[in-house]
Scaffold this active site. Structure first.
Site, PDB file in Angstrom:
ATOM      1  N   ASP A 119       0.808  -1.217   0.000  1.00 47.28           N
ATOM      2  CA  ASP A 119       0.000   0.000   0.000  1.00 47.28           C
ATOM      3  C   ASP A 119       0.845   1.273   0.000  1.00 47.28           C
ATOM      4  O   ASP A 119       0.340   2.361   0.266  1.00 47.28           O
ATOM      5  CB  ASP A 119      -0.986   0.010   1.183  1.00 47.28           C
ATOM      6  CG  ASP A 119      -0.271   0.074   2.515  1.00 47.28           C
ATOM      7  OD1 ASP A 119       0.964  -0.126   2.535  1.00 47.28           O
ATOM      8  OD2 ASP A 119      -0.937   0.326   3.532  1.00 47.28           O
ATOM      9  N   HIS A 121      20.869   1.203 -19.720  1.00 40.62           N
ATOM     10  CA  HIS A 121      19.992   1.644 -18.634  1.00 40.62           C
ATOM     11  C   HIS A 121      20.375   0.971 -17.319  1.00 40.62           C
ATOM     12  O   HIS A 121      19.533   0.428 -16.613  1.00 40.62           O
ATOM     13  CB  HIS A 121      18.527   1.402 -18.987  1.00 40.62           C
ATOM     14  CG  HIS A 121      18.016   2.377 -20.004  1.00 40.62           C
ATOM     15  ND1 HIS A 121      16.845   2.226 -20.685  1.00 40.62           N
ATOM     16  CD2 HIS A 121      18.536   3.548 -20.461  1.00 40.62           C
ATOM     17  CE1 HIS A 121      16.662   3.241 -21.516  1.00 40.62           C
ATOM     18  NE2 HIS A 121      17.684   4.050 -21.407  1.00 40.62           N
ATOM     19  N   ASP A 173      24.438   9.368 -16.040  1.00 40.01           N
ATOM     20  CA  ASP A 173      23.338   9.847 -16.889  1.00 40.01           C
ATOM     21  C   ASP A 173      22.198  10.179 -15.940  1.00 40.01           C
ATOM     22  O   ASP A 173      21.646   9.283 -15.297  1.00 40.01           O
ATOM     23  CB  ASP A 173      22.941   8.757 -17.887  1.00 40.01           C
ATOM     24  CG  ASP A 173      21.864   9.219 -18.882  1.00 40.01           C
ATOM     25  OD1 ASP A 173      21.193  10.240 -18.625  1.00 40.01           O
ATOM     26  OD2 ASP A 173      21.692   8.534 -19.910  1.00 40.01           O
ATOM     27  N   ASP A 193      18.477  16.288 -18.823  1.00 40.41           N
ATOM     28  CA  ASP A 193      18.932  14.938 -19.156  1.00 40.41           C
ATOM     29  C   ASP A 193      20.348  15.044 -19.705  1.00 40.41           C
ATOM     30  O   ASP A 193      20.540  15.361 -20.879  1.00 40.41           O
ATOM     31  CB  ASP A 193      17.990  14.307 -20.192  1.00 40.41           C
ATOM     32  CG  ASP A 193      18.417  12.904 -20.588  1.00 40.41           C
ATOM     33  OD1 ASP A 193      19.327  12.339 -19.938  1.00 40.41           O
ATOM     34  OD2 ASP A 193      17.831  12.365 -21.547  1.00 40.41           O
ATOM     35  N   HIS A 212      22.271   3.026 -30.143  1.00 42.90           N
ATOM     36  CA  HIS A 212      21.082   3.872 -29.926  1.00 42.90           C
ATOM     37  C   HIS A 212      21.117   5.100 -30.842  1.00 42.90           C
ATOM     38  O   HIS A 212      22.104   5.380 -31.508  1.00 42.90           O
ATOM     39  CB  HIS A 212      20.968   4.291 -28.450  1.00 42.90           C
ATOM     40  CG  HIS A 212      22.171   5.000 -27.899  1.00 42.90           C
ATOM     41  ND1 HIS A 212      22.404   6.340 -28.089  1.00 42.90           N
ATOM     42  CD2 HIS A 212      23.229   4.560 -27.152  1.00 42.90           C
ATOM     43  CE1 HIS A 212      23.513   6.694 -27.479  1.00 42.90           C
ATOM     44  NE2 HIS A 212      24.052   5.631 -26.911  1.00 42.90           N
ATOM     45  N   HIS A 247      16.761  12.650 -28.641  1.00 51.78           N
ATOM     46  CA  HIS A 247      15.320  12.573 -28.406  1.00 51.78           C
ATOM     47  C   HIS A 247      14.849  13.951 -27.975  1.00 51.78           C
ATOM     48  O   HIS A 247      15.647  14.787 -27.563  1.00 51.78           O
ATOM     49  CB  HIS A 247      14.968  11.498 -27.364  1.00 51.78           C
ATOM     50  CG  HIS A 247      15.647  11.660 -26.024  1.00 51.78           C
ATOM     51  ND1 HIS A 247      15.217  12.545 -25.066  1.00 51.78           N
ATOM     52  CD2 HIS A 247      16.740  11.055 -25.485  1.00 51.78           C
ATOM     53  CE1 HIS A 247      16.004  12.461 -24.000  1.00 51.78           C
ATOM     54  NE2 HIS A 247      16.949  11.573 -24.228  1.00 51.78           N
ATOM     55  N   HIS A 304      11.682  11.684 -22.438  1.00 47.43           N
ATOM     56  CA  HIS A 304      11.529  11.402 -23.865  1.00 47.43           C
ATOM     57  C   HIS A 304      10.237  12.099 -24.282  1.00 47.43           C
ATOM     58  O   HIS A 304       9.171  11.498 -24.293  1.00 47.43           O
ATOM     59  CB  HIS A 304      11.477   9.895 -24.138  1.00 47.43           C
ATOM     60  CG  HIS A 304      12.777   9.206 -23.799  1.00 47.43           C
ATOM     61  ND1 HIS A 304      12.889   7.846 -23.666  1.00 47.43           N
ATOM     62  CD2 HIS A 304      14.008   9.698 -23.558  1.00 47.43           C
ATOM     63  CE1 HIS A 304      14.155   7.532 -23.363  1.00 47.43           C
ATOM     64  NE2 HIS A 304      14.837   8.643 -23.285  1.00 47.43           N
ATOM     65  N   GLU A 307      23.417  12.866 -27.786  1.00 48.67           N
ATOM     66  CA  GLU A 307      24.075  11.935 -26.880  1.00 48.67           C
ATOM     67  C   GLU A 307      24.702  10.735 -27.576  1.00 48.67           C
ATOM     68  O   GLU A 307      24.243   9.613 -27.420  1.00 48.67           O
ATOM     69  CB  GLU A 307      23.103  11.463 -25.800  1.00 48.67           C
ATOM     70  CG  GLU A 307      21.727  11.019 -26.307  1.00 48.67           C
ATOM     71  CD  GLU A 307      20.825  10.586 -25.155  1.00 48.67           C
ATOM     72  OE1 GLU A 307      21.294   9.821 -24.303  1.00 48.67           O
ATOM     73  OE2 GLU A 307      19.658  11.020 -25.116  1.00 48.67           O
ATOM     74  N   TYR A 329      30.369   1.850 -26.854  1.00 42.33           N
ATOM     75  CA  TYR A 329      30.325   0.871 -25.771  1.00 42.33           C
ATOM     76  C   TYR A 329      31.035  -0.404 -26.209  1.00 42.33           C
ATOM     77  O   TYR A 329      30.754  -0.933 -27.282  1.00 42.33           O
ATOM     78  CB  TYR A 329      28.868   0.559 -25.396  1.00 42.33           C
ATOM     79  CG  TYR A 329      28.035   1.818 -25.251  1.00 42.33           C
ATOM     80  CD1 TYR A 329      28.001   2.512 -24.047  1.00 42.33           C
ATOM     81  CD2 TYR A 329      27.327   2.323 -26.340  1.00 42.33           C
ATOM     82  CE1 TYR A 329      27.259   3.691 -23.927  1.00 42.33           C
ATOM     83  CE2 TYR A 329      26.587   3.493 -26.243  1.00 42.33           C
ATOM     84  CZ  TYR A 329      26.558   4.176 -25.040  1.00 42.33           C
ATOM     85  OH  TYR A 329      25.829   5.334 -24.946  1.00 42.33           O
ATOM     86  N   ARG A 346      29.495   7.793 -22.916  1.00 45.54           N
ATOM     87  CA  ARG A 346      28.440   8.566 -23.555  1.00 45.54           C
ATOM     88  C   ARG A 346      28.580  10.001 -23.068  1.00 45.54           C
ATOM     89  O   ARG A 346      28.936  10.231 -21.913  1.00 45.54           O
ATOM     90  CB  ARG A 346      27.050   8.011 -23.201  1.00 45.54           C
ATOM     91  CG  ARG A 346      25.886   8.788 -23.804  1.00 45.54           C
ATOM     92  CD  ARG A 346      24.544   8.043 -23.744  1.00 45.54           C
ATOM     93  NE  ARG A 346      24.064   7.777 -22.391  1.00 45.54           N
ATOM     94  CZ  ARG A 346      24.070   6.596 -21.806  1.00 45.54           C
ATOM     95  NH1 ARG A 346      24.545   5.555 -22.466  1.00 45.54           N
ATOM     96  NH2 ARG A 346      23.624   6.443 -20.586  1.00 45.54           N
ATOM     97  N   GLU A 377      26.299  13.574 -23.230  1.00 49.13           N
ATOM     98  CA  GLU A 377      24.958  14.041 -23.614  1.00 49.13           C
ATOM     99  C   GLU A 377      24.765  15.494 -23.202  1.00 49.13           C
ATOM    100  O   GLU A 377      24.953  15.851 -22.044  1.00 49.13           O
ATOM    101  CB  GLU A 377      23.890  13.181 -22.921  1.00 49.13           C
ATOM    102  CG  GLU A 377      22.472  13.672 -23.164  1.00 49.13           C
ATOM    103  CD  GLU A 377      21.422  12.769 -22.524  1.00 49.13           C
ATOM    104  OE1 GLU A 377      21.767  12.045 -21.564  1.00 49.13           O
ATOM    105  OE2 GLU A 377      20.274  12.784 -22.987  1.00 49.13           O
TER     106      GLU A 377
HETATM  107 ZN    ZN Z   1      18.787  11.256 -23.001  1.00 46.67          ZN
END
Ligand code: ZN
Length: 481
Positions: A80, A284, A301, A312, A391, A395, A402, A425, A429, A449, A451
């Site tokens: 809850d 992520h 990030d 972002d 990627h 965005h 996003h 960005e 990798y 990365r 960004e």
């Molecule tokens: Zn982003």
């Protein structure tokens, strides 16, 4: 769990425990005086006229249609316990109304009563648990709608309000409490329509109108994004101060998010990523549970949410304050790709062109690093870069991280316009272990990365995050402090 549901249900149960977030829907006092909330506390500091103007614009675009926008439902974290409530972006965009259990109805086809807001009734005991409510009377005064009614009357009033509309702009599959009422209205109108020729004939997504509006930010929104990016930069500065070999990724996360709150953000706009070493290759990675190694890069990030707008940003920093030669070589490629992509941003350019600028630099860089070999055209043909850059480059950014807005219009790439805000960005990798596409090369375990958040202006572009350096030496220095 007593998740408030529609319509409001009575409950007169035993006293609730203090950390229960459920709401006793008892003791309604619709007649009690409306709250004197300052507009700033309700509308995040945006002027009421801004919301009025947006509604007027939507009403115009609706023509013979009606729009039904429900509030976001409170979400349970477990059992809850609720997650902190975050207003629905679309409903807030058109009203500034921040409470759960609200529904906005905009009737483009109607001559009168064109805007209505259904809200929770005032309720003394519920308000002691979860805080003040605006109430129907307050909603009219505060939000400038023509009418407001208790949410408990929605089921009874909605069919009549939809009568005469051609289409209903309503997001299917998202609002389980309101959707049956919309479907019921359609069903009724089909029966009635056979006799009278009126009634909605279909449901369309409100994004058709709202996404386009939200994609072009006005000055008030640009100011809010600016504030979100500024606070995000403060978070990164605090995060950098806590980066060191042996530290936990979670400590860096705490420093970043602590600074967000300290600088007035509601919190992170999305789950903060702090990935050291090969964790930086997991796009992520949000567990943030490893310790930072001596020679690790740390990819951060993160974004602050300020006045419901998101920042972002991503930076990748060396834990020791020094890049290894391999890390440096990869970093320079990603940074060059970022710079090339940012340099593309101006009105008339498409996101595809921004992406291509980054991709071309990354591909060339991968050849220079000896990771890829062969002719550029052939590598592009088989999308060889995607192994290391899986990627997109950009965005939209706004109330949602996003942010909505079609990337294609009529099958063609959309051109950038002043007032649009996008991220840039690029990344490279080189995952370790089983996902390593090329085991044993010197870059394995490196994930980088970078960004930035970029505003399209009449003259070209403004990098809103320019205060946070990206150049290799500056980035290393920001860790050595
Ligand atoms: Zn982003």
């Amino acid at each position: 769990m007593d998740t408030p549901s529609l319509p409001g249900k009575p409950s007169d149960g035993p006293l609730q425990t203090l950390h229960s977030t459920s709401t006793a829907m008892t003791d309604a006092h619709p007649g009690s005086s409306d709250l004197e909330l300052s507009p700033a506390s309700v509308m995040e500091g945006f002027p009421p006229a801004l919301f009025q103007d947006r509604r007027a614009r939507v009403l115009q675009l609706l023509e013979d249609d009606v729009m039904v926008l429900p509030a976001a439902a409170p979400l349970l974290r477990s059992r809850d316990s609720e997650l902190p409530y975050r207003p629905d972006s679309e409903l807030f965009y058109l009203t500034g109304f921040p409470e759960p259990e609200g529904v906005l109805v905009l009737r483009g086809f109607a001559d009168e009563t064109r805007s209505l807001l259904f809200v929770r009734d005032r309720d003394r005991s519920a308000e002691q648990w979860t805080g003040p409510r605006v109430g129907p009377r307050g909603a009219v005064n505060r939000f400038g709608v023509e009418e407001s009614h208790p949410i408990s009357e929605l089921a009874q009033r909605l069919p009549g309000l939809l009568e005469g509309a051609r289409h209903i702009h309503f997001r299917l599959g998202t609002h389980p409490a309101v959707e049956p009422l919309v479907i019921q209205a359609l069903r009724q109108s089909r029966i009635r329509g056979a006799r009278t020729g009126t009634g909605p004939r279909g449901v369309v997504d409100p994004g058709g109108i709202l996404d386009e509006m939200r994609l072009r930010k006005g000055p008030e929104e640009i100011q809010a994004v600016r504030q979100a990016v500024d606070v995000t930069v403060e978070g990164f500065r605090a995060g950098f101060r806590s980066v060191a070999p042996g530290r936990g990724e979670w400590e860096v996360q705490a420093a970043v998010e602590g600074a967000f709150r300290a600088h007035g953000a509601a919190g992170p706009a999305f789950a903060t990523i702090v990935g050291s070493g090969a964790n930086g290759c997991v796009l992520h990675y949000v567990e943030n549970r490893d310790r930072i190694g001596d020679r690790d890069l740390v990819l951060i990030d993160a974004g602050a949410e300020v006045r419901l707008y998101a920042g972002d940003l991503t930076r990748t920093v060396p834990a020791s304050g020094r890049f290894t030669p391999e890390q440096e070589a990869v970093y320079e490629v990603v940074e060059a790709a970022r710079a090339a992509a940012v340099a593309q941003v101006e009105p008339g350019v498409t996101l595809q062109e921004v992406h291509r600028a980054a991709r071309d630099v990354l591909l060339e860089g991968l050849r220079g690093l000896g990771v890829l070999s062969g002719a550029v055209d052939e590598l592009l043909d088989r999308k060889a870069h995607r192994l290391y850059f899986p990627h997109r480059t950009s965005h939209w950014l706004g109330m949602d991280t996003h942010d909505p807005g079609d990337y294609l219009r009529g099958g063609k790439e959309r051109q950038l316009e002043p007032g649009m805000v996008l991220t840039v960005e690029p990344g490279l990798y080189f995952p370790a272990g089983e996902s390593d596409p090329d085991p044993g090369h010197p870059f394995t375990g490196i994930g980088i990365r970078i960004e930035d958040d970029v505003l399209v202006t009449a003259e070209g572009a403004e990098v809103l995050s320019a205060a946070l350096p990206t150049a290799l030496d500056d980035v290393a220095a920001s860790i050595r402090g």
